[in-house]
Motif scaffolding. Structure first.
Motif, PDB file in Angstrom:
ATOM      1  N   VAL A 153       1.060  -1.017  -0.089  1.00  0.00           N
ATOM      2  CA  VAL A 153      -0.046  -0.280  -0.299  1.00  0.00           C
ATOM      3  C   VAL A 153       0.687   1.389  -0.449  1.00  0.00           C
ATOM      4  O   VAL A 153       0.319   2.016  -0.685  1.00  0.00           O
ATOM      5  CB  VAL A 153      -1.257   0.164   1.081  1.00  0.00           C
ATOM      6  N   GLY A 154       1.661   0.951   1.035  1.00  0.00           N
ATOM      7  CA  GLY A 154       2.920   1.961   0.952  1.00  0.00           C
ATOM      8  C   GLY A 154       3.246   3.055   0.094  1.00  0.00           C
ATOM      9  O   GLY A 154       4.069   3.731  -0.967  1.00  0.00           O
ATOM     10  N   LYS A 155       4.179   1.844  -1.308  1.00  0.00           N
ATOM     11  CA  LYS A 155       4.575   2.093  -2.469  1.00  0.00           C
ATOM     12  C   LYS A 155       3.657   2.226  -2.720  1.00  0.00           C
ATOM     13  O   LYS A 155       3.752   3.103  -4.019  1.00  0.00           O
ATOM     14  CB  LYS A 155       5.836   0.405  -3.015  1.00  0.00           C
ATOM     15  N   GLN A 156       2.850   1.605  -3.617  1.00  0.00           N
ATOM     16  CA  GLN A 156       1.479   2.250  -4.921  1.00  0.00           C
ATOM     17  C   GLN A 156       1.330   3.699  -3.839  1.00  0.00           C
ATOM     18  O   GLN A 156       0.756   4.376  -5.099  1.00  0.00           O
ATOM     19  CB  GLN A 156       0.067   1.162  -4.156  1.00  0.00           C
ATOM     20  N   VAL A 157       1.016   4.305  -2.947  1.00  0.00           N
ATOM     21  CA  VAL A 157       0.523   5.262  -2.639  1.00  0.00           C
ATOM     22  C   VAL A 157       2.081   6.991  -2.831  1.00  0.00           C
ATOM     23  O   VAL A 157       1.731   8.334  -3.966  1.00  0.00           O
ATOM     24  CB  VAL A 157       0.053   5.713  -1.256  1.00  0.00           C
ATOM     25  N   ILE A 158       3.075   6.055  -2.529  1.00  0.00           N
ATOM     26  CA  ILE A 158       4.677   6.906  -2.969  1.00  0.00           C
ATOM     27  C   ILE A 158       4.868   6.919  -4.919  1.00  0.00           C
ATOM     28  O   ILE A 158       5.205   8.744  -4.760  1.00  0.00           O
ATOM     29  CB  ILE A 158       5.408   6.670  -2.410  1.00  0.00           C
ATOM     30  N   LEU A 159       4.318   5.618  -5.238  1.00  0.00           N
ATOM     31  CA  LEU A 159       4.372   5.646  -6.831  1.00  0.00           C
ATOM     32  C   LEU A 159       3.321   6.921  -7.327  1.00  0.00           C
ATOM     33  O   LEU A 159       3.632   7.432  -8.582  1.00  0.00           O
ATOM     34  CB  LEU A 159       4.558   4.932  -7.813  1.00  0.00           C
ATOM     35  N   PHE A 160       1.981   6.688  -7.007  1.00  0.00           N
ATOM     36  CA  PHE A 160       1.276   7.608  -7.070  1.00  0.00           C
ATOM     37  C   PHE A 160       1.549   9.780  -7.160  1.00  0.00           C
ATOM     38  O   PHE A 160       1.777   9.912  -8.075  1.00  0.00           O
ATOM     39  CB  PHE A 160       0.210   7.130  -6.331  1.00  0.00           C
ATOM     40  N   TRP A 161       1.830   9.058  -5.806  1.00  0.00           N
ATOM     41  CA  TRP A 161       2.497  10.966  -6.112  1.00  0.00           C
ATOM     42  C   TRP A 161       3.255  11.388  -6.917  1.00  0.00           C
ATOM     43  O   TRP A 161       2.947  12.125  -7.582  1.00  0.00           O
ATOM     44  CB  TRP A 161       3.127  10.951  -4.012  1.00  0.00           C
ATOM     45  N   GLU A 162       4.621  10.396  -6.608  1.00  0.00           N
ATOM     46  CA  GLU A 162       5.952  10.617  -7.480  1.00  0.00           C
ATOM     47  C   GLU A 162       4.796  10.999  -9.351  1.00  0.00           C
ATOM     48  O   GLU A 162       5.839  11.617  -9.981  1.00  0.00           O
ATOM     49  CB  GLU A 162       6.614   9.678  -7.801  1.00  0.00           C
ATOM     50  N   GLU A 163       3.769  10.143  -9.769  1.00  0.00           N
ATOM     51  CA  GLU A 163       4.109  10.666 -11.269  1.00  0.00           C
ATOM     52  C   GLU A 163       3.075  11.682 -11.029  1.00  0.00           C
ATOM     53  O   GLU A 163       2.691  12.547 -12.203  1.00  0.00           O
ATOM     54  CB  GLU A 163       2.814   8.958 -11.309  1.00  0.00           C
ATOM     55  N   GLN A 164       2.275  12.055  -9.848  1.00  0.00           N
ATOM     56  CA  GLN A 164       1.899  13.465  -9.899  1.00  0.00           C
ATOM     57  C   GLN A 164       2.589  14.879  -9.925  1.00  0.00           C
ATOM     58  O   GLN A 164       2.114  15.733 -10.662  1.00  0.00           O
ATOM     59  CB  GLN A 164       0.276  13.282  -8.870  1.00  0.00           C
ATOM     60  N   MET A 165       3.197  14.430  -9.219  1.00  0.00           N
ATOM     61  CA  MET A 165       4.607  15.811  -9.064  1.00  0.00           C
ATOM     62  C   MET A 165       5.329  16.115 -10.556  1.00  0.00           C
ATOM     63  O   MET A 165       5.177  16.992 -11.178  1.00  0.00           O
ATOM     64  CB  MET A 165       5.298  15.476  -8.149  1.00  0.00           C
ATOM     65  N   LYS A 166       5.840  14.952 -11.157  1.00  0.00           N
ATOM     66  CA  LYS A 166       5.900  13.970 -12.265  1.00  0.00           C
ATOM     67  C   LYS A 166       5.117  15.333 -13.895  1.00  0.00           C
ATOM     68  O   LYS A 166       5.997  16.383 -14.402  1.00  0.00           O
ATOM     69  CB  LYS A 166       6.780  12.744 -12.729  1.00  0.00           C
ATOM     70  N   ARG A 167       4.253  14.794 -13.255  1.00  0.00           N
ATOM     71  CA  ARG A 167       3.124  15.588 -14.722  1.00  0.00           C
ATOM     72  C   ARG A 167       3.132  16.866 -14.153  1.00  0.00           C
ATOM     73  O   ARG A 167       2.713  17.547 -15.428  1.00  0.00           O
ATOM     74  CB  ARG A 167       1.365  15.056 -14.531  1.00  0.00           C
ATOM     75  N   SER A 168       3.121  17.196 -12.884  1.00  0.00           N
ATOM     76  CA  SER A 168       3.302  18.781 -12.653  1.00  0.00           C
ATOM     77  C   SER A 168       4.050  19.685 -12.617  1.00  0.00           C
ATOM     78  O   SER A 168       4.359  21.020 -13.288  1.00  0.00           O
ATOM     79  CB  SER A 168       3.005  19.054 -10.844  1.00  0.00           C
ATOM     80  N   ALA A 205      12.434   2.737   7.326  1.00  0.00           N
ATOM     81  CA  ALA A 205      11.841   3.399   6.311  1.00  0.00           C
ATOM     82  C   ALA A 205      12.674   3.875   6.045  1.00  0.00           C
ATOM     83  O   ALA A 205      12.145   3.800   4.053  1.00  0.00           O
ATOM     84  CB  ALA A 205      11.128   4.502   7.073  1.00  0.00           C
ATOM     85  N   GLN A 206      14.601   3.961   5.738  1.00  0.00           N
ATOM     86  CA  GLN A 206      15.063   4.578   5.148  1.00  0.00           C
ATOM     87  C   GLN A 206      15.399   3.470   3.825  1.00  0.00           C
ATOM     88  O   GLN A 206      16.044   3.704   2.924  1.00  0.00           O
ATOM     89  CB  GLN A 206      16.641   4.572   5.964  1.00  0.00           C
ATOM     90  N   HIS A 207      15.377   2.070   4.228  1.00  0.00           N
ATOM     91  CA  HIS A 207      15.372   0.870   3.557  1.00  0.00           C
ATOM     92  C   HIS A 207      14.316   1.067   2.345  1.00  0.00           C
ATOM     93  O   HIS A 207      14.800   0.643   1.143  1.00  0.00           O
ATOM     94  CB  HIS A 207      16.217  -0.729   3.910  1.00  0.00           C
ATOM     95  N   PHE A 208      13.354   1.649   2.880  1.00  0.00           N
ATOM     96  CA  PHE A 208      12.152   1.278   1.997  1.00  0.00           C
ATOM     97  C   PHE A 208      12.185   2.276   0.699  1.00  0.00           C
ATOM     98  O   PHE A 208      12.207   2.127  -0.220  1.00  0.00           O
ATOM     99  CB  PHE A 208      10.683   1.250   2.778  1.00  0.00           C
ATOM    100  N   TYR A 209      12.874   3.342   1.287  1.00  0.00           N
ATOM    101  CA  TYR A 209      13.000   4.388   0.229  1.00  0.00           C
ATOM    102  C   TYR A 209      14.221   3.892  -0.495  1.00  0.00           C
ATOM    103  O   TYR A 209      13.965   4.232  -1.522  1.00  0.00           O
ATOM    104  CB  TYR A 209      12.736   5.714   0.626  1.00  0.00           C
ATOM    105  N   ARG A 210      14.399   3.510  -0.159  1.00  0.00           N
ATOM    106  CA  ARG A 210      16.061   3.417  -1.057  1.00  0.00           C
ATOM    107  C   ARG A 210      15.646   2.299  -2.086  1.00  0.00           C
ATOM    108  O   ARG A 210      15.887   2.828  -3.413  1.00  0.00           O
ATOM    109  CB  ARG A 210      17.121   2.675  -0.336  1.00  0.00           C
ATOM    110  N   LYS A 211      15.031   1.534  -1.750  1.00  0.00           N
ATOM    111  CA  LYS A 211      14.579   0.318  -2.867  1.00  0.00           C
ATOM    112  C   LYS A 211      13.261   0.463  -3.210  1.00  0.00           C
ATOM    113  O   LYS A 211      13.700   0.567  -4.602  1.00  0.00           O
ATOM    114  CB  LYS A 211      13.543  -0.775  -1.908  1.00  0.00           C
TER     115      LYS A 211
END
Length: 135
Positions: free
Chosen positions: A75-90, A105-111
């Protein structure tokens, strides 16, 4: 799972879980579409993600929350990827987040492709690691 901008009806759900900002700021973030709400297939809230802007021009993910029973399911990964795409589109080219050095969480973000970009030392907190990602 569905990701939407949080609305006024999501306020209590977020307020009960977000202990890092004032209640008034939650309302401001909702009105400014800076909080995503995550809902399950039955339309129940299962998490949220809040962001702002570092230096007022770089999207910065401040907080992500997934209810305990929904953690470890992507779930966390999906919302982050969604946010990233929104920011890219902006039109943004780089995004940021941070985590304390004593948090996993640092390891999660690095992945997810985030790179260490420095740190912040505060007197009463563990080292805060700043991370960036080109999008």
């Amino acid at each position: 799972m569905r990701i939407d901008f949080a609305n006024d009806s999501d306020y209590e759900y977020i307020r009960e879980r977000d202990r890092h900002i004032s209640e008034n700021l939650i309302l401001s973030k909702i009105k400014g579409t800076e909080i995503y709400i995550i809902r399950d297939k039955d339309e129940h809230n299962i998490g949220w993600m809040r962001y702002g802007y570092f230096w007022d021009n770089t999207p910065f993910m401040n907080m992500i929350w997934v209810d305990e029973q929904n953690r470890g399911k992507g779930v966390g990964k999906q919302v982050i990827l969604f946010w990233e795409e929104q920011m890219k589109r902006s039109g943004y080219k780089i995004i940021m987040t941070s985590t304390q050095a004593d948090e996993g969480a640092q390891h999660f973000y690095r992945k997810l492709g985030y790179k260490d970009a420095g740190c912040l030392i505060l007197d009463t907190q563990p080292l805060e690691i700043l991370l960036t990602k080109k999008i």
